[in-house]
Design a protein around this motif. Sequence first.
Motif, mmCIF file in Angstrom:
data_model
loop_
_atom_site.group_PDB
_atom_site.id
_atom_site.type_symbol
_atom_site.label_atom_id
_atom_site.label_comp_id
_atom_site.label_asym_id
_atom_site.label_seq_id
_atom_site.Cartn_x
_atom_site.Cartn_y
_atom_site.Cartn_z
ATOM 1 N N HIS A 25 0.840 -1.197 0.000
ATOM 2 C CA HIS A 25 0.000 0.000 0.000
ATOM 3 C C HIS A 25 0.876 1.248 0.000
ATOM 4 O O HIS A 25 0.606 2.207 -0.725
ATOM 5 C CB HIS A 25 -0.940 0.014 1.208
ATOM 6 N N ASP A 83 -4.158 -3.545 -4.269
ATOM 7 C CA ASP A 83 -5.482 -3.350 -4.858
ATOM 8 C C ASP A 83 -6.275 -2.340 -4.036
ATOM 9 O O ASP A 83 -6.264 -2.382 -2.805
ATOM 10 C CB ASP A 83 -6.264 -4.669 -4.884
ATOM 11 N N ALA A 84 -6.956 -1.475 -4.724
ATOM 12 C CA ALA A 84 -7.728 -0.429 -4.051
ATOM 13 C C ALA A 84 -8.777 -1.016 -3.101
ATOM 14 O O ALA A 84 -9.045 -0.460 -2.027
ATOM 15 C CB ALA A 84 -8.407 0.462 -5.094
ATOM 16 N N SER A 85 -9.343 -2.137 -3.495
ATOM 17 C CA SER A 85 -10.378 -2.755 -2.660
ATOM 18 C C SER A 85 -9.809 -3.159 -1.303
ATOM 19 O O SER A 85 -10.488 -3.040 -0.271
ATOM 20 C CB SER A 85 -10.964 -3.977 -3.366
ATOM 21 N N ARG A 86 -8.590 -3.590 -1.274
ATOM 22 C CA ARG A 86 -7.962 -3.992 -0.016
ATOM 23 C C ARG A 86 -7.531 -2.772 0.781
ATOM 24 O O ARG A 86 -7.594 -2.763 2.018
ATOM 25 C CB ARG A 86 -6.773 -4.918 -0.320
ATOM 26 N N SER A 87 -7.097 -1.772 0.093
ATOM 27 C CA SER A 87 -6.642 -0.551 0.766
ATOM 28 C C SER A 87 -7.767 0.151 1.511
ATOM 29 O O SER A 87 -7.532 0.895 2.458
ATOM 30 C CB SER A 87 -6.027 0.416 -0.248
ATOM 31 N N ARG A 88 -8.975 -0.105 1.111
ATOM 32 C CA ARG A 88 -10.130 0.538 1.755
ATOM 33 C C ARG A 88 -10.250 0.154 3.226
ATOM 34 O O ARG A 88 -10.877 0.863 4.011
ATOM 35 C CB ARG A 88 -11.421 0.183 1.024
ATOM 36 N N HIS A 89 -9.638 -0.967 3.588
ATOM 37 C CA HIS A 89 -9.652 -1.428 4.985
ATOM 38 C C HIS A 89 -9.104 -0.353 5.929
ATOM 39 O O HIS A 89 -9.528 -0.222 7.087
ATOM 40 C CB HIS A 89 -8.839 -2.711 5.105
#
Lengths: 149, 211
Positions: free
Chosen positions: A15, A21-27
């Motif tokens: 990150h 991946d952006a989807s994972r970074s949203r965490h």
Amino acid sequence: MNSKDCMTEQELTLHYYGELDASRSRHLADCQRCTEHLEALTTELAGLPKPDCTPDALAGVRMAARVTEQLTNRRRRRWLPALGAVAVATLALVITFSYNPQPEPVQVTLSSPAAATPMSLEEDMPDIDFLEDIELLKELDLLTQIEGV
Amino acid sequence: MPTATTAIVDSLPESGYSQTMTAADEQLLLERIRAGDDSGFEQLVREHTGKVIGLAWRLVGSKEEAEDLAQEAFLRLHRSLPGFRGDSRISTWLYRTTTRLAIDHLRRERIKRRLFFFRQDNDAPDPVELAGDSRLDPGREFQSQEAMRLLRKSLDKLSPRQQVIFNLRHYEGLPLKEIAAHLDLETGTVKTHLHRAVMQLRQDLAEYSEE
């Protein structure tokens, strides 16, 4: 946020470098723990010194000369065996055709002056060194005078 | 037709390896070189030397060794030019070759150190590299040099591949996909190497700060 969903160290690293991946970074938006870990990581990595690895302005000129020299040396090394063979062959030819043994000394016999013709005179003509022998010339004159009597 | 890999590799980032010569100019230069124009190759070398030495220097940590690697890269380029198809730019080819030469160099140095018990003097790194920022006062300059020394010491603990991957990502800003293409690795492998390099560096720097 459930710690089972928390990001791994590798995910935090990715990150940081923008490789996650952006989807994972949203965490991160929902997890204080991961956000704090990321802040610590960011502080350490951003604080790494950056070595100055910029060569000087003349580096290109020096490198061009250096590479050209190497290429020239390599070309010479490729031609050396052929040049060597040509040199040896040339030397052999020179030795072969320049060999000229010394002639044996010529035995000179004097023939009768009356029978002497211009041609035979030339054939019987002794070596020039012999003609320079004044004493011998005098003897020849004397001989002529005796036979004329 | 360029492949997906070459398409990615050719799109170097701003922080990467840019050049002033256009692709068309480069093709003309290559044709001159293939026709036997040695001055054309010299021009090519001058065009790319700064970036190649800079990259090699960053990867191996020594200016002198970087120049040797750069020379080798250019000599290999010269040998490859007759068959160079032009699918990728010269800069890309040089970047890839220099990176691989750097890894080979780091491997050899590591083997030398192990076989002959030569211990790289981590207390005396490249003085030019550690020249520091002349604008800093002496105290800050010393801190800067010390930080560089510790960084170099820590990087040397990494495997050659980890060192190169870390340098390419952290300092050169090259995307992991491009690093993978240069090194003929899977992107996942490169990610793992980068993570391990970062972990090792963080651990070492934490220990140094405690001392």
